[in-house]
Design an enzyme around this catalytic site. Structure first.
Site, PDB file in Angstrom:
ATOM      1  N   LYS A 178       0.809  -1.076  -0.082  1.00  0.00           N
ATOM      2  CA  LYS A 178       0.170   0.117  -0.065  1.00  0.00           C
ATOM      3  C   LYS A 178       0.933   1.187   0.015  1.00  0.00           C
ATOM      4  CE  LYS A 178      -1.988   2.981   1.911  1.00  0.00           C
ATOM      5  NZ  LYS A 178      -1.926   4.531   1.464  1.00  0.00           N
ATOM      6  N   GLU A 253       9.513   0.930  10.903  1.00  0.00           N
ATOM      7  CA  GLU A 253      10.602   2.001  11.014  1.00  0.00           C
ATOM      8  C   GLU A 253       9.647   3.341  10.971  1.00  0.00           C
ATOM      9  OE1 GLU A 253      12.532   4.766   9.627  1.00  0.00           O
ATOM     10  OE2 GLU A 253      12.723   3.700   7.805  1.00  0.00           O
ATOM     11  N   CYS A 287      13.772  10.315   7.330  1.00  0.00           N
ATOM     12  CA  CYS A 287      13.532   9.694   8.783  1.00  0.00           C
ATOM     13  C   CYS A 287      14.850   9.686   9.555  1.00  0.00           C
ATOM     14  CB  CYS A 287      12.863   8.244   8.657  1.00  0.00           C
ATOM     15  SG  CYS A 287      13.599   7.090   7.532  1.00  0.00           S
TER      16      CYS A 287
HETATM   17  P1  NAI Z   1       1.955   8.100   8.109  1.00  0.00           P
HETATM   18  O1  NAI Z   1       2.616   7.267   9.031  1.00  0.00           O
HETATM   19  O2  NAI Z   1       0.180   8.334   8.514  1.00  0.00           O
HETATM   20  O3  NAI Z   1       1.885   7.480   6.523  1.00  0.00           O
HETATM   21  C1  NAI Z   1       2.570   6.438   6.183  1.00  0.00           C
HETATM   22  C2  NAI Z   1       2.103   5.617   5.688  1.00  0.00           C
HETATM   23  O4  NAI Z   1       0.908   5.047   6.002  1.00  0.00           O
HETATM   24  C3  NAI Z   1       1.021   5.779   4.071  1.00  0.00           C
HETATM   25  O5  NAI Z   1       1.222   5.059   3.270  1.00  0.00           O
HETATM   26  C4  NAI Z   1      -0.274   6.207   4.741  1.00  0.00           C
HETATM   27  O6  NAI Z   1      -1.274   5.905   3.758  1.00  0.00           O
HETATM   28  C5  NAI Z   1      -0.403   5.016   5.591  1.00  0.00           C
HETATM   29  N1  NAI Z   1      -1.300   4.872   6.877  1.00  0.00           N
HETATM   30  C6  NAI Z   1      -1.987   6.174   7.327  1.00  0.00           C
HETATM   31  N2  NAI Z   1      -2.864   5.673   8.206  1.00  0.00           N
HETATM   32  C7  NAI Z   1      -2.685   4.547   7.951  1.00  0.00           C
HETATM   33  C8  NAI Z   1      -3.660   3.437   9.109  1.00  0.00           C
HETATM   34  N3  NAI Z   1      -4.628   3.720   9.732  1.00  0.00           N
HETATM   35  N4  NAI Z   1      -3.478   1.898   8.928  1.00  0.00           N
HETATM   36  C9  NAI Z   1      -2.594   1.700   7.906  1.00  0.00           C
HETATM   37  N5  NAI Z   1      -1.638   2.526   6.991  1.00  0.00           N
HETATM   38  C10 NAI Z   1      -1.908   3.915   7.262  1.00  0.00           C
HETATM   39  O7  NAI Z   1       2.667   9.427   7.995  1.00  0.00           O
HETATM   40  P2  NAI Z   1       2.148  11.022   7.395  1.00  0.00           P
HETATM   41  O8  NAI Z   1       0.792  11.278   7.969  1.00  0.00           O
HETATM   42  O9  NAI Z   1       2.109  10.910   5.760  1.00  0.00           O
HETATM   43  O10 NAI Z   1       3.331  11.932   7.880  1.00  0.00           O
HETATM   44  C11 NAI Z   1       3.345  12.582   9.108  1.00  0.00           C
HETATM   45  C12 NAI Z   1       4.419  12.363   9.723  1.00  0.00           C
HETATM   46  O11 NAI Z   1       5.009  11.281   9.973  1.00  0.00           O
HETATM   47  C13 NAI Z   1       5.601  13.374   8.977  1.00  0.00           C
HETATM   48  O12 NAI Z   1       5.513  14.628   9.364  1.00  0.00           O
HETATM   49  C14 NAI Z   1       6.843  12.574   9.516  1.00  0.00           C
HETATM   50  O13 NAI Z   1       7.104  13.048  10.849  1.00  0.00           O
HETATM   51  C15 NAI Z   1       6.425  11.099   9.897  1.00  0.00           C
HETATM   52  N6  NAI Z   1       6.899  10.383   8.690  1.00  0.00           N
HETATM   53  C16 NAI Z   1       8.034   9.307   8.984  1.00  0.00           C
HETATM   54  C17 NAI Z   1       8.425   8.794   7.672  1.00  0.00           C
HETATM   55  C18 NAI Z   1       9.863   7.938   7.960  1.00  0.00           C
HETATM   56  O14 NAI Z   1      10.618   7.566   7.028  1.00  0.00           O
HETATM   57  N7  NAI Z   1      10.018   6.928   9.236  1.00  0.00           N
HETATM   58  C19 NAI Z   1       7.964   8.694   6.562  1.00  0.00           C
HETATM   59  C20 NAI Z   1       6.610   9.629   6.505  1.00  0.00           C
HETATM   60  C21 NAI Z   1       6.249  10.229   7.542  1.00  0.00           C
END
Ligand code: NAI
Ligand code: MG
Length: 485
Positions: A178, A253, A287
């Site tokens: 996804k 991660e 990250c």
């Molecule tokens: P997110 O963690 O919500 O999104 C990451 C993935 O999870 C996306 O594919 C999203 O569609 C999916 N997702 C969202 N809600 C879900 C659920 N309930 N069940 C399963 N999958 C779900 O991150 P978001 O909101 O896009 O970004 C917010 C913050 O997250 C950023 O500001 C950053 O701090 C952090 N982040 C960290 C990353 C990393 O590389 N560790 C990458 C992206 C965001």
């Protein structure tokens, strides 16, 4: 660079491009202009069920029956074919994420690197033989787990998808991914390219859609056998809880608040170069970005002045125009970064540079943030503790090594850290005491290289990506005991 490649936002399931069963779509925005430039399919539970069932068939009928060296050969072909489409993939990546084109090219190279590295490992996933004495044969087999579900974020779509796809496929699993609603397009194309290179249909399926709908449905699916998630802490918690419904093992991660610790004897020019590049890369949306500078009081003023000078020269622009730094990925991300900056001001941290949305002519409608440097940030304050995921750097001075360690280890994260010093005893003391999955000395890897394991301590998650370690995620161990007396 003019638009020259088609943006196809349909999902990739069972070897073909498909719309969502509901036919619903999600708008895709160009982060450099704020304009809608395409759409992706809004997949939901029905699409997830379809994808998982075709991947099960492909796993049983096809992928499981290939010999390890046959799998290796296909993955080498995937790597070659990604190379042939390097320009197209980098174009899509740069446009969709907003990152400079040269960074997107480097990301394609990293994707190729993952497929090559794990292709080479596909036929070397050994078990062990355990001596139990005469008449007993005992050995272990590392078997594939089956269906690997992967939820991928938007910051490095090509790199992070390949980081999970390649080891999972090499170990003999089928993958259902996804991808993030803010950056789906390059991974959809990658999956298509992998299929063209010989990956059987259904072995790699890619679903698009909202996280709370499609992501939730995938993590709650009873027929997946493992879940790899990269993203925010809160979503990671949610995903882990959901996966618990079916005892699905997870690899998480999550975020980071990684420090660079600078001692008085450090090579100042090198650390300044490193620190300013790392926070500008991908507009800070990494990250493993070093977002905290912990610097000895003896060199504090010099370091701040030099970093400010470097960051003030950073040129902003549209990703495809190859600036030093592009926009952030979405309006939501921009607003969240601006909110964090305003928290920083309220905590009386000193804004040395930036601190606003860019007012540069021509960029007004894009999601551009000025490179921002905060000095004398209060330890424990919001900007010192929370992942901002933008081009925002915080500086905290210290006097003793123990103070530096307390600040470095004083957040709930522990992804990466770096120490700049040439004092051998001090360096070893620091690398022993720092709580982080990767510690760099006199450098900063930003996750560095395909071959070295990467993952978190504390709330940065658990399990390791990259290197040989990642194979652990995608295999399970069977012990066989035979009595031949
Ligand atoms: P997110 O963690 O919500 O999104 C990451 C993935 O999870 C996306 O594919 C999203 O569609 C999916 N997702 C969202 N809600 C879900 C659920 N309930 N069940 C399963 N999958 C779900 O991150 P978001 O909101 O896009 O970004 C917010 C913050 O997250 C950023 O500001 C950053 O701090 C952090 N982040 C960290 C990353 C990393 O590389 N560790 C990458 C992206 C965001
Ligand atoms: Mg996008």
């Amino acid at each position: 660079m003019d638009a020259q490649y088609r943006l196809d936002g349909r999902m990739f399931i069972n070897g073909e491009r498909v719309d969502a069963i509901s036919r619903k779509e999600i708008d895709v925005y160009d982060p450099s202009t704020g304009q809608v430039m395409s759409t992706i399919a809004a997949g939901d539970t029905g699409d997830v069920n379809h994808a998982v069932s075709t991947s099960q068939k492909a796993y049983e009928a096809d992928w499981k029956r290939f010999t390890p060296s046959e799998r290796a050969n296909i993955l080498f072909s995937v790597a070659d074919r990604i190379g042939q489409y390097k320009e197209e993939l980098a174009y899509i990546e740069s446009l969709d994420v907003g990152k400079p084109h040269k960074q997107a090219l480097a990301d394609v190279d990293a994707a190729i690197g993952y497929f090559r590295f794990y292709a080479g490992i596909a036929d070397k996933i050994f078990g062990t033989s355990i001596p139990l004495g005469e008449g007993i044969a005992d050995y272990t087999i590392r078997e594939p787990i089956g269906i690997s579900a992967q939820i991928i974020p938007w910051n490095y779509p090509l790199q992070l998808s390949s980081r999970g796809f390649a080891p999972a496929l090499a170990a003999g699993n089928a993958v259902v991914a996804k991808v993030a609603e803010d950056a789906s397009l390059s991974i959809l194309r990658l999956a298509e390219i992998a299929h063209e290179a010989g990956l059987p249909k259904g072995v790699l399926n890619v679903i698009t859609g909202y996280g709370s709908v499609a992501g939730q449905a995938l993590s709650d699916h009873p027929d997946i056998h493992h879940l790899t998630f990269t993203g925010s802490l809160n979503t990671g918690i949610q995903v882990m809880k959901t996966a618990a419904n079916h005892i699905t093992p997870v690899n998480l991660e999550l975020g980071g608040k990684s420090p660079i610790i600078i001692f008085g004897d450090a090579d100042i020019d090198k650390v300044v170069e490193t620190a300013s590049n790392v926070i500008i890369q991908n507009a800070g949306q990494t990250c493993s970005a070093a977002s905290r500078i912990i610097v000895n009081n003896k060199v504090h003023a010099e370091v701040v002045e030099k970093i400010a000078e470097k960051m003030s020269k950073v040129k902003l622009g549209r990703g495809l125009d190859n600036p030093d730094m592009g926009p952030v990925v979405s309006e939501r991300q921009m607003n969240s970064i601006l909110q964090a900056i305003s928290n920083g001001r309220e905590s009386n941290a000193n804004v040395v540079l930036g601190g606003n949305r860019s007012k540069q002519q021509g960029l007004e409608n894009g999601y551009f943030i000025q490179p921002t440097l905060f000095d004398n940030v209060k330890v424990g304050s919001f900007i010192e503790q929370e992942e901002i995921f933008g081009p925002v750097l915080s500086v905290m001075p210290f006097d003793t090594a123990d103070e530096a360690l307390a600040i470095a280890n004083g957040t709930e994260y522990g992804l990466v850290a770096s120490v700049f010093s040439n004092d051998l005893k001090l360096v070893h003391h620091m690398t022993n005491q720092i709580q982080a999955g990767q510690v760099f000395v006199n450098g900063y890897g930003a996750g560095g290289g395909v071959a070295i394991p990467f993952g978190g301590y504390k709330k940065s998650g658990f399990g390791r990506e990259k290197g040989l370690e990642a194979i652990q995620n995608y295999t399970t161990v069977k012990n066989v005991w035979i009595d031949y007396r």
